[in-house]
Scaffold this motif. Structure first.
Motif, short mmCIF file in Angstrom:
data_model
loop_
_atom_site.label_atom_id
_atom_site.label_comp_id
_atom_site.label_asym_id
_atom_site.label_seq_id
_atom_site.Cartn_x
_atom_site.Cartn_y
_atom_site.Cartn_z
N ARG A 108 27.00 -16.33 -72.27
CA ARG A 108 26.31 -15.07 -72.00
C ARG A 108 27.25 -14.06 -71.33
O ARG A 108 27.26 -12.88 -71.69
N ARG A 109 28.05 -14.53 -70.39
CA ARG A 109 28.95 -13.62 -69.69
C ARG A 109 30.10 -13.14 -70.57
O ARG A 109 30.88 -12.28 -70.16
N ALA A 110 30.22 -13.68 -71.78
CA ALA A 110 31.25 -13.22 -72.71
C ALA A 110 30.77 -12.03 -73.54
O ALA A 110 31.55 -11.45 -74.28
N GLY A 111 29.48 -11.68 -73.43
CA GLY A 111 28.95 -10.53 -74.14
C GLY A 111 28.91 -10.70 -75.65
O GLY A 111 28.91 -11.82 -76.17
N GLU A 112 28.92 -9.57 -76.34
CA GLU A 112 28.90 -9.55 -77.81
C GLU A 112 29.91 -8.51 -78.30
O GLU A 112 29.85 -7.35 -77.89
N ALA A 113 30.82 -8.93 -79.16
CA ALA A 113 31.91 -8.06 -79.62
C ALA A 113 31.66 -7.54 -81.02
O ALA A 113 31.26 -8.30 -81.91
N TYR A 114 31.93 -6.24 -81.22
CA TYR A 114 31.77 -5.59 -82.52
C TYR A 114 33.00 -4.75 -82.83
O TYR A 114 33.56 -4.11 -81.93
N ARG A 115 33.40 -4.75 -84.07
CA ARG A 115 34.48 -3.86 -84.50
C ARG A 115 33.97 -2.42 -84.52
O ARG A 115 32.86 -2.15 -84.99
N VAL A 116 34.78 -1.50 -84.04
CA VAL A 116 34.42 -0.09 -84.09
C VAL A 116 34.56 0.41 -85.53
O VAL A 116 35.50 0.05 -86.25
#
Length: 213
Positions: A108-116
Motif C-alpha cells: 500500500r505504501r508503494a502507491g500506484e504508478a502510471y506512465r504519463v
C-alpha cells in the motif's frame, strides 16, 4: 504480470529520480528509509498541470467535488531513463547532483504508478461512469507534448506524502560536489550495501550492456 501488481511498469523496471544536493536532509531520508516524497500537483513546474475538459452533463457541484479530489492527490515523478541531458540539467543542478534508480514495490505504501501520457488535457466521461479518484488520477497523468522528453512515470500515493521504493542504483553527476559525494557514498554503503554506485560517465556502457541482455 501478476494481477496484484498495481503499477503500469514491470516489477524489474528501474525508474529514476533526478535531484540536486540541495535540501540535503531530504536526500538522507531517501537513502536511509528507501522512500520518496509525494507532492500535490500545485507544487509541479507545469502551469497547465491538472487541466481537463468535461461534458456539459457536469454540474457545478460535481466539478467542485472533483477539484477537491484532484487537490488531495499526491504523487512522485520519476523517469524511465537515466541519461536525459535536460533532466540532469534541470533537476540535478546542472549535472552537480545525482540520479536515484529505484524499483517499485507491491505494498500500500508503494502507491500506484502510471506512465504519463503526452497528449495535452484529457477529456472526461460523465461523472457516474467512474470513481472520483480514478478521474482525478486520469487528469494528472496527462501532460503537454512539450514535456515528453522527461519520459515520466508518476507514483500516486495511497498513504500520505511518502511512497516506499527499493533503491537499486545511485548515479553521480559529472560535476557532483567533491565534498558531498564521499558523504553520500558513505551513507549508501552503510544503509544500502547492495546498491550499485555509478557515475554519469558510466551510463553509456551500462545502458548498452542492459539493452543487449
Amino acid at each position: 504480470m501478476e494481477s496484484s501488481w498495481k503499477h503500469e511498469t514491470p516489477k524489474e523496471k528501474i525508474l529514476y529520480k533526478y535531484r540536486a544536493f540541495s535540501n540535503f536532509e531530504n536526500l538522507v531520508d531517501i537513502i536511509v528509509n528507501s522512500r520518496l516524497y509525494a507532492a500535490s500537483y500545485d507544487k509541479m513546474n507545469d502551469p497547465m498541470e491538472g487541466g481537463y475538459s468535461f461534458p456539459n452533463t457536469y454540474t457545478d457541484e460535481q466539478i467542485k467535488e472533483l477539484e477537491v479530489v484532484i487537490g488531495k492527490q499526491k504523487f512522485c515523478s520519476l523517469s524511465a531513463s537515466n541519461d536525459i541531458d535536460l533532466m540532469w540539467a534541470h533537476y540535478a543542478n546542472g549535472n552537480r547532483g545525482i540520479c536515484i534508480g529505484v524499483t517499485l514495490k507491491d505494498t500500500r505504501r508503494a502507491g500506484e504508478a502510471y506512465r504519463v501520457i503526452y497528449d495535452g488535457q484529457p477529456n472526461l466521461m460523465h461523472p457516474c461512469e467512474k470513481k472520483e479518484q480514478d478521474r482525478a488520477r486520469k487528469i494528472l497523468r496527462h501532460k503537454s507534448a512539450c514535456w515528453s522528453h522527461e519520459k515520466e512515470v508518476r507514483i500516486f500515493s495511497n498513504d500520505g506524502h511518502l511512497v516506499d521504493v527499493e533503491i537499486k542504483e545511485i548515479i553521480f553527476g559529472k560535476r557532483a560536489d567533491p565534498q558531498l559525494k564521499p558523504l553520500v557514498e558513505a551513507l549508501i554503503k552503510k544503509f544500502l550495501p547492495k546498491t550499485v554506485i555509478l557515475t554519469q560517465d558510466d551510463l553509456a556502457q551500462v545502458n548498452d550492456a542492459r539493452r543487449k541482455d
